[in-house]
Every structure is written in C-alpha cells, then in structure tokens.
Design a protein around this motif. Sequence first.
Motif, short mmCIF file in Angstrom:
data_model
loop_
_atom_site.label_atom_id
_atom_site.label_comp_id
_atom_site.label_asym_id
_atom_site.label_seq_id
_atom_site.Cartn_x
_atom_site.Cartn_y
_atom_site.Cartn_z
N UNK A 160 39.53 -14.06 -4.93
CA UNK A 160 40.16 -12.74 -5.00
C UNK A 160 39.32 -11.82 -5.87
N UNK A 161 38.91 -10.65 -5.39
CA UNK A 161 38.10 -9.74 -6.21
C UNK A 161 38.90 -9.13 -7.34
N UNK A 162 38.27 -8.94 -8.49
CA UNK A 162 38.91 -8.33 -9.66
C UNK A 162 38.61 -6.84 -9.64
N UNK A 163 39.65 -6.04 -9.65
CA UNK A 163 39.50 -4.59 -9.48
C UNK A 163 38.63 -3.97 -10.57
N UNK A 165 36.26 -5.11 -12.09
CA UNK A 165 34.85 -5.50 -11.97
C UNK A 165 34.17 -4.84 -10.78
N UNK A 166 34.87 -3.93 -10.09
CA UNK A 166 34.31 -3.23 -8.95
C UNK A 166 33.78 -4.21 -7.90
N UNK A 167 34.51 -5.31 -7.71
CA UNK A 167 34.14 -6.29 -6.70
C UNK A 167 33.00 -7.21 -7.07
N UNK A 273 22.90 -15.44 -4.24
CA UNK A 273 23.56 -14.15 -4.14
C UNK A 273 23.89 -13.59 -5.53
N UNK A 274 24.58 -14.36 -6.32
CA UNK A 274 25.02 -13.89 -7.63
C UNK A 274 24.66 -14.90 -8.72
N UNK A 296 27.72 -10.73 -14.94
CA UNK A 296 27.82 -11.21 -13.56
C UNK A 296 26.92 -10.33 -12.69
N UNK A 297 25.85 -10.90 -12.19
CA UNK A 297 24.82 -10.12 -11.50
C UNK A 297 24.87 -10.35 -10.00
N UNK A 298 24.94 -9.29 -9.23
CA UNK A 298 24.83 -9.34 -7.77
C UNK A 298 23.38 -8.98 -7.44
N UNK A 299 22.60 -9.99 -7.09
CA UNK A 299 21.17 -9.78 -6.88
C UNK A 299 20.88 -8.97 -5.64
N UNK A 300 21.79 -9.02 -4.67
CA UNK A 300 21.57 -8.29 -3.43
C UNK A 300 21.97 -6.81 -3.57
N UNK A 301 23.08 -6.55 -4.27
CA UNK A 301 23.52 -5.17 -4.48
C UNK A 301 22.81 -4.50 -5.65
N UNK A 302 22.13 -5.33 -6.48
CA UNK A 302 21.42 -4.84 -7.67
C UNK A 302 22.37 -4.09 -8.61
N UNK A 303 23.56 -4.64 -8.76
CA UNK A 303 24.54 -4.15 -9.73
C UNK A 303 25.00 -5.33 -10.56
#
Length: 340
Positions: A160-163, A165-167, A273-274, A296-303
Amino acid sequence: VYQTRRSGSAPQWVYDNTIKNATTAKLLDGGNGFSDAYGGIPFPIPQNGVEALWNHIARYRGTYIVRRASEVAVQRNGSYSLVTSQQEALFKFYNPKGTAADLNNIMFYYLSFTKSPARLAGGAVLVHETLDQVKEPRQAWGYNAGQRRVRRAPNLAYDTPIAAADGLRTADDTDMINGSPDRYDWKLIGKKEIYIPYNSYKVTSPEVKYKDLLQVGHLNPAFTRNELHRVWVVEGTLKSGSRHIYSKRTLFLDEDSWQAAVVDQYDGRGELWRVSIAYLKNYYDLPTTWSALDSFHDLQARRYHVQNLDNEEPSTIDFSQAVPDDGYFKPAALRRRGTR
C-alpha cells in the motif's frame, strides 16, 4: 568512508534474554510469527532467512518512545514539502517489567498524529502489531480530522503506498521492512562485509539545516558517514501466486544490532528499482543502535523520500517518558486525542 567503530550496544538485560531466546524461540506456522521468546533478539543464531528477518522486526529500540519528526519527498529538481508528525511507540516485547504472558499477542503499538501542513493536520494512524500474524493479522485504524471519524485501515500493509511519501514508500518499506513475511520465500545467504551508514550523527545535527542536507538525488555526502561492517544477507523472492510491486528484496542486516542497514528492491522485470538506506547511530542513553533517519530512493524516477528528520524540530526522540497502559493505544482514544 571512515574507520570502522563497532559502537552497537544494548542493555545487559536484553543480552541476557537473547541468550535465553537462543534455545527456546520457535517459528509459528509458515514463519509468519514466533513464540517462546521475550525481551531480546529471538533468533541470535538464525537457521534460515525468515528467522533473520524476525530479528530485524523484533530488535531492541527501547520500551516507550515519543518523537516529533518530519518526512519529505524530494523531487527531481530538488523541491520538497515537509510533513511533520508526532510519533509514539510502545514496544511491549521489550518491557523489562513484563513477561511473554503479558503480551496478548501484541509486539508493539504505534501512534502518529500529523501536525503539518494544515491540510493534513489532525489526522492520525494507530497500529497494533501482532506477534503471531497467522492467529491475528496487524490491526490499524485511521482518524480523519475533517470527518472526526475513526475507521479501520485494513490495507495499511504490504505494498500500500504511503501518501506522505508521494508514492516512494510502501507500507512495508517503513522501518526498512515490517509486517508479515508471508508473501515471500526468504533465504539466508550468509555474511559479508559491505560499507553501510554508521555512527551517523551529523545527518540529524541541529546545526545542519534541511536545505543543506536534502540535495538533488541524495542526501548531502558532507554529512553522511560510512563504515565497513559485517552484515547478514537475506533474500526474499515473491511467492508464486502472491502479489506485491517488488519481485525480490535483498536485506543487509547489521551483525551487531540486526537493524536492516540497506535494502534493495527489484521490479517485476527483475531490475533493481528502489534502494532503502538506514543511517545508523548509537542512542547512548538506552543504549541501542537504531537509524537516525531513513531514505528511500527510486532509481528509475530519480526521486527519493526521507523519513524521521528532526534537525529543525524543537525536540528530538525521547526515551524517558513513563510507559502508558494499553488503554492509551486503543481506537476509542484516537478521536479524543485527535481533536486536541
């Protein structure tokens, strides 16, 4: 990178209980819980991956904590907005005045009240984390300040995504990994030496402002500190027929504290991915080794997302307050406290 200093430590009573647990603790059906352990690491000599995972989930972090902290989602251009909350946790499993018989299947209570921004202020989340997750899954409730209603939150688990944290963080990413291990097959790979954040005091120093710490893509390396440490490597592969956005997770658990220092998460194609990173430090007033903050790093979204920032908060984590009774963490108390 700095010289390795094994500063990880815990109270003697935790070590004493850990020794006892080594000969008594046992996994419950499917490894979705454990029994016959209390007040220490349940499986100090792990025989498989799920035992090592439970060591992280059930590691020592004090008995009752109160803290005010912020979290941010840092966008690709470096912009961010703070979400600030007051968090409280009662780790019943580590109450030195209690016993295993007192747990009533509750490992810990977690309560969080959002303080800002104004559009979110007053909202709250309450979690009862269970020890035997087959007998009784996690229970969670949410309080909506606008509606002044408390509702069950059965989906506050797994991916479940945490709001706030912007997904960028799932429910079971929190604390590096948490909750029931039932959707993955866990394998204990063994030990290795890697560089992990350790003795990370500068990243939460009140002298370091958020604008200087939060850079595009990552935390400012001028304030981070890495050391070579031995870690346990645990690999979780998504079971056939189970659903989760991560097909595989690789955990790197600090040998001294069992805290997950780094977690790699892979997408459905098997691509990295992360990456989640815990910036460990010793809280000498207990003592315990726990993260100063988590990223928490999203390597694909670079956020990336950062949780538990307290550099600019009026107070830091407090381990000294009196331990409340269980009624303090009941759903009926959520609305009353949420209106304050």
